[in-house]
Motif scaffolding. Structure first.
Motif, short mmCIF file in Angstrom:
data_model
loop_
_atom_site.label_atom_id
_atom_site.label_comp_id
_atom_site.label_asym_id
_atom_site.label_seq_id
_atom_site.Cartn_x
_atom_site.Cartn_y
_atom_site.Cartn_z
N ARG A 146 -0.29 4.45 12.48
CA ARG A 146 0.97 4.53 11.98
C ARG A 146 1.19 5.47 11.42
O ARG A 146 2.13 5.64 10.26
N LEU A 202 -2.23 -0.34 0.96
CA LEU A 202 -2.31 -1.78 1.42
C LEU A 202 -2.92 -1.70 2.76
O LEU A 202 -1.58 -3.13 2.79
N GLY A 203 -3.72 -2.21 2.75
CA GLY A 203 -4.68 -3.48 3.32
C GLY A 203 -4.44 -3.05 5.17
O GLY A 203 -4.74 -3.51 6.10
N THR A 204 -4.15 -1.22 4.90
CA THR A 204 -4.05 -1.13 6.91
C THR A 204 -5.53 -0.23 7.33
O THR A 204 -6.21 0.85 6.19
N ARG A 234 8.35 -6.67 7.55
CA ARG A 234 9.06 -5.64 7.45
C ARG A 234 10.19 -5.48 7.49
O ARG A 234 11.07 -4.59 7.69
N ARG A 254 6.27 0.02 -3.04
CA ARG A 254 5.83 -0.04 -2.08
C ARG A 254 4.12 -0.24 -1.76
O ARG A 254 3.41 -1.06 -1.55
N THR A 286 8.05 -1.35 2.94
CA THR A 286 7.39 -2.14 3.50
C THR A 286 6.05 -1.80 4.90
O THR A 286 4.85 -2.95 5.22
N PHE A 287 5.75 -0.61 4.47
CA PHE A 287 4.71 -0.28 4.72
C PHE A 287 3.48 -1.32 4.71
O PHE A 287 2.70 -1.90 6.12
N GLY A 288 3.24 -1.64 3.74
CA GLY A 288 1.55 -3.04 4.05
C GLY A 288 1.81 -3.69 3.46
O GLY A 288 1.73 -5.31 3.68
N PRO A 306 3.39 -6.11 -1.25
CA PRO A 306 1.97 -6.55 -0.53
C PRO A 306 1.85 -7.66 -1.83
O PRO A 306 0.17 -8.33 -1.53
#
Lengths: 496, 360
Positions: free
Chosen positions: A413, A403-405, B109, B148, B101-103, B152
């Motif tokens: 997180r 998810l790009g983290t 968010r 999820r 909305t994590f990404g 993005p």
């Protein structure tokens, strides 16, 4: 880092082995084969066997009643049954001894250590009972087994890991127990080591008895491993586990309630009642506010410092063991569990000898005391930290990355929020243990440093029961929140 | 959304080769299913596309952007892939809205409209937004995991056996909702599965994987109707396999003369027909082959009927609609509709009958 932690953890064991080899067989033989040693061995074995059996029966019975019957007020009973953990065994024996001298000797000692240690069996067995798949019991009923036969052939074997683990803990605690038994004038190896060390600073004799004590611990450990065997006890197959139905006690409700009440009164009521009694009516009762405050502050700060330090030490080892399984990481992890089998007095003795011999400047410092706590309580922190890390499987890291983290952001997180409760529980366990620790503190605390435990000990040993009471009461008060957390943790740790 | 190209990808774990040269083109906005038995390497391929694992050799392109090639690897967090693992793997400490909305960047968010939009995209009601993962059913968890992954707007969406942990009843509905959401979002998706029905019904293209190789990449109907070999044929569906002699556009076998596509090999061969191509008749008027019914598996909507060809012929299986089930032991006549697929003759003559998909 992990290697360093593991090395620290095995210092006491290495010390005992090296010492035994260095002293030579003749001298060892001379020190060991004495009537005194035989008496100590008899006392120790008697007490361990009796107490392990009693705690197993009491712990399992209580667990069954709380988890499987319709006893009223089960939540409250669960907390009450864990409560003896907040009362250190030596405070418990103070409670009894200050009321009657008749508890001195074997039967009194057996009674008191059993009352102090049965929660160590109760908690794991209750957790296992909660997690058991009811389908197993139902299958047994369907195959024509009655309630007792089902309990014996289906439930009991499932409880075996919990029972054995709990029994092992009780045994190890007993081998390490000093304060309670000293107060009850029931000599075992641990009290004998202390006496030898204190009365004559007789190093060789004390160290030799320590070797025998360590041998006893190893026998217990191996015995548990042997009995546990290689069976698997996990649930097979998917699907949501159901909760087991509760058995109606019916006419047995009142007798059961009375029995539980009696148990709690004996285990918690007597020591607390006698603390209150001495606080209120004791002739020697005094409230030296300054001393009380300073001892409390010392206990609290030692507890917090040791809790933080031990949890931090456990993190890298647990991380390796969970995320990078391999022979080396497993070995490192296992070595941190050794101190679990080593009584505090052996750890303390080892650190005294090693520091005097090699690092003189840290002898008689708080640093050495903290180091001892770290070594002794590392296993407790390890268990919690490991379980916490298992809550954050690498798959969740993968998902977060997709998810790009980034790595740091994922730590913040995902990983940290997931493991924080477990780390907290581990730290609470260490804190609880440090605040009520007596043996190593007596041997290692720098001159002039007094904690609640040592003050309590000094006063009650000189029969100034009233003067001891405030220290004991404070210790119990400080331990309570952590014990409550612990009993809640034990309920939650089983997947709902 | 972009296309996905995999070229010459190999991977070995210690001594065991897991992927032995994989080439795959996934057109933009389409769904490709990678179908194979467990242990064939399909999950490894998916993890390579996601960037969790690097291949030993080969290239992976998103559109014309190389994400792995010539030794350089773009880390997973910069690839913009949406990843839906088995059992969803929702973050247990976050509620549905926070998971979905994590990404997204921090500012987005808070946007509750976005959460509602994403939840409705996967067919979930907005009321679920404050629930925690353990309060959701398996199917709901899976849909939240997809929302999820889609949030993005990823270049490629990867689904790793997303329905295998669901009950049979939930599986179909969840599968349909997921593909619908993927199509609405115009996503390029790769779905890994060992379930033939799932692969055939949910995808535009099926890539059959066996022992680290893709053995057939084609539209679902082609994989089922014209499998490249006997292994693929039996893996994707029920099969009746018989020795035959092919002459021109006819194959002569125990079931009579069956049409085959022209250009197939001549001489001794094996032919394959699907059980649903066989039809049973209660009288000889149909001109079929006489058989005796030896076994009936009744499923309600249809039934699998095993018959022995008379007098001593091989056993074949026919899949017929449930209303027309013959009695056990009765004599029925078998006719075959449609054409047969032809394969090289087996070294030992085999008669293979399988009622439905079997693993490996």
């Amino acid at each position: 880092m992990s290697v360093l932690v593991a090395l620290l953890a095995i210092i006491p064991l290495v010390f005992v082995i090296v010492y035994t080899i260095a002293i030579g067989p003749q001298e060892a033989w001379h020190l060991l084969v004495r009537p005194r040693i035989g008496e100590l061995l008899g006392n120790t074995v008697r007490l361990v066997v009796g107490c392990v059996l009693l705690t197993a029966v009491i712990g399992t019975a209580c667990a069954w009643v709380v988890e499987r019957s319709d006893l009223p007020g089960r939540r409250l009973w669960h907390v009450l049954l864990a409560a003896p953990l907040a009362v250190p065994a030596f405070v418990n024996s103070f409670g009894w001894v200050s009321l009657t001298a008749r508890v001195e000797g074997f039967s009194g000692a057996l009674l008191i250590v059993t009352l102090s240690y049965f929660p160590l069996v109760y908690l794991p067995v209750a957790a296992t009972l909660r997690g058991l798949d009811p389908a197993l019991e139902e299958t047994a009923y369907a195959l024509g087994h009655g309630h007792w036969r089902t309990f014996g052939r289906v439930i009991l074997p499932q409880l075996r890991p919990g029972l054995l683990g709990g029994g092992l803990l009780v045994g190890l605690h007993l081998l390490a127990e000093f304060g309670a038994l000293q107060m009850l004038r029931f000599p075992t190896f641990t009290t004998a080591i202390y006496d030898q060390y204190r009365s004559s600073f007789n190093g060789p004799a004390a160290n030799m008895i320590a070797s025998v004590l360590v041998l006893c611990c190893l026998v217990l450990l191996l015995g548990e491993l042997r009995l546990r065997g290689h069976q698997r006890y996990s649930r097979i197959g998917g699907g949501a586990p159901r909760r087991s139905p509760r058995r109606r006690l019916g006419r047995l409700t009142v007798p059961t309630l009375l029995a539980m009440l009696a148990l709690v009164v004996l285990a918690v009521g007597v020591p607390i009642g006698s603390l209150v009694h001495w606080l209120l009516v004791g002739t020697s009762t005094a409230f030296p506010i300054a001393d009380l405050l300073s001892a409390t502050a010392t206990s609290l700060s030692l507890g917090v410092a040791a809790a933080v330090m031990t949890t931090v030490l456990a993190l890298p080892v647990a991380w390796l063991a969970v995320r990078h399984r391999g022979p080396v990481s497993t070995l490192l992890e296992r070595s941190t569990y050794f101190p679990n089998a080593l009584p505090g007095i052996v750890v303390a003795l080892a650190l005294v000898t090693v520091s005097i011999r090699f690092v003189r400047p840290i002898y008689q410092t708080t640093a050495l005391l903290l180091l001892a706590y770290g070594i002794m309580f590392l296993p407790r922190a390890m268990v919690s930290v490991r379980a916490a890390l298992a809550q954050a499987p690498p798959l969740l890291d993968d998902v977060a990355h997709s998810l790009g983290t980034g790595t740091v952001s994922t730590m913040g997180r995902v990983t940290v929020p997931l493991i924080a409760p477990g780390l907290g529980a581990g730290a609470a366990l260490v804190f609880l243990a440090v605040v009520t620790e007596l043996t190593a503190t007596l041997l290692l605390a720098p001159i002039g440093t007094s904690t609640l435990a040592t003050e309590f000990w000094a006063n009650s040993y000189s029969v100034a029961y009233g003067a001891a009471a405030p220290y004991g009461a404070l210790m119990v008060l400080i331990s309570m929140p952590a014990t409550y957390l612990l009993s809640r943790e034990a309920r939650r740790s089983v997947p709902a | 959304m972009t296309s996905l190209s995999i070229r010459g990808v190999t991977k070995r774990f210690t001594a065991t080769p897991v992927l032995a040269g994989v080439d795959l083109e996934v057109p933009a906005k389409s769904i490709t299913a990678i179908l194979g038995p467990s242990g064939c390497g399909k999950t490894t391929l998916l993890r390579i596309i996601a960037g969790f694992t690097d291949p030993d050799t080969g290239t992976v392109l998103f559109g014309d952007r190389p994400v792995f090639g010539a030794g350089a690897s773009v880390p997973a967090q910069q690839r913009r892939v949406g990843y839906v693992p088995q059992e969803g793997a929702l973050f247990p400490h976050l509620d549905v809205a926070a998971n979905v909305t994590f990404g997204l960047p921090r500012a987005e968010r808070r946007d509750s409209g976005r959460v509602a939009e994403l939840l409705s995209l996967v067919g979930l009601h907005e009321d679920l937004r404050r629930r925690f993962p353990h309060e959701l059913s398996g199917g709901q968890q899976q849909r939240v995991a997809l929302a999820r992954a889609l949030a993005p707007r990823p270049a490629v969406v990867l689904l790793d056996e997303p329905f295998s942990s669901l009950d049979a009843g939930l599986r179909e509905g969840t599968g349909r909702a997921v593909t619908q959401a993927l199509r609405t979002a115009g996503a390029t998706a790769v779905l890994v599965t060992h379930d033939q029905g799932e692969a055939l019904s949910l995808s535009d293209q099926v890539a059959v994987m066996r022992q680290g190789r893709l053995v057939q990449v084609a539209a679902p109907a082609d994989v089922y109707g014209a499998p490249v070999d006997v292994g693929v044929a039996t893996f994707v569906g029920g099969a009746v396999l018989l020795p035959a002699r092919v002459d021109g556009d006819l194959a002569f076998c125990a079931l009579g003369a069956l049409p085959v596509s022209p250009g197939d090999a001549h001489g001794d061969a094996q032919i394959l027909v699907r059980p649903e191509q066989l039809h049973l008749h209660s009288d000889s008027q149909s001109g079929g082959v006489p058989t005796r019914v030896v076994d009936v598996s009744y499923y309600g909507h249809d039934a699998a009927v095993r018959v022995d060809l008379l007098p001593s012929g091989p056993q074949v299986v026919a899949r017929i609609i449930g209303a027309e089930v013959p009695a056990l032991g009765s004599v029925v006549w078998v006719t075959t509709r449609g054409s047969a697929a032809v394969y090289d003759a087996a070294t030992t003559p085999t008669v293979l009958v399988s009622e439905g998909p079997e693993l490996s």
